[in-house]
Design an enzyme around this catalytic site. Structure first.
Site, PDB file in Angstrom:
ATOM      1  N   ARG A 187      38.997  35.703  -9.189  1.00  0.00           N
ATOM      2  CA  ARG A 187      38.083  35.615  -7.965  1.00  0.00           C
ATOM      3  C   ARG A 187      36.106  36.574  -8.060  1.00  0.00           C
ATOM      4  NH1 ARG A 187      43.424  38.433  -5.094  1.00  0.00           N
ATOM      5  NH2 ARG A 187      44.478  35.848  -4.402  1.00  0.00           N
ATOM      6  N   HIS A 246      45.392  31.675  -5.119  1.00  0.00           N
ATOM      7  CA  HIS A 246      46.241  32.369  -4.304  1.00  0.00           C
ATOM      8  C   HIS A 246      47.299  31.868  -5.487  1.00  0.00           C
ATOM      9  CE1 HIS A 246      49.648  33.698  -1.848  1.00  0.00           C
ATOM     10  NE2 HIS A 246      50.778  32.454  -2.666  1.00  0.00           N
TER      11      HIS A 246
END
Length: 140
Positions: free
Chosen positions: A104, A117
């Site tokens: 991320r 996710h």
């Protein structure tokens, strides 16, 4: 330490920027084995069912709109303490707060378009894997 399975989804922002291989490299370099992987575009219904636990939250509609905006890559990962390990390599939900060297931080664009996710518990992993994969699609 135990061998676990976990679910991972590479999100539309990463797909649009051709980052599938880079994300997979992060996962594999951490010792996670990809035992199932497929690309699809989620329907609104699939997205609403998948994110049902967030239905009452103010970001639900924009999350569904975002996750259905383009293709995603669905994965089953296997490894020692795979759930915790995957959460570590993904980094904090908000890329601005994630540690350097995480997916991320290095690839994510925003709190919503954060590229990946991953399941947050054993129960979530079981539910999410079953939601998208048949047993016959998981290759050891």
């Amino acid at each position: 330490m135990t061998i676990q399975y976990t679910f991972s989804m590479i999100k539309p922002d990463a797909i649009k920027r051709n980052k599938i291989g880079q994300v997979n490299t992060y996962l594999e370099n951490e010792g996670l084995k990809i035992v199932a992987q497929k690309m699809t575009t989620l329907t609104k219904y699939e997205a609403e069912c998948f994110y049902d636990e967030h239905r009452a939250r103010p970001f639900f509609d924009s999350l569904v709109e975002y996750i259905t905006s383009g293709p995603v890559v669905l994965q089953v990962l296997k490894g020692m303490d795979a759930i915790t390990l995957n959460r570590k390599v993904m980094g904090a939900t908000n890329p601005a707060e994630a540690e350097a060297g995480t997916i991320r931080k290095d690839i994510g664009e925003s709190i919503e378009a954060n590229s990946i996710h991953g399941s947050d518990s054993e129960n979530s992993a079981k539910r999410e894997i079953k939601f998208f994969f048949k047993k016959s699609e998981i290759i050891e």
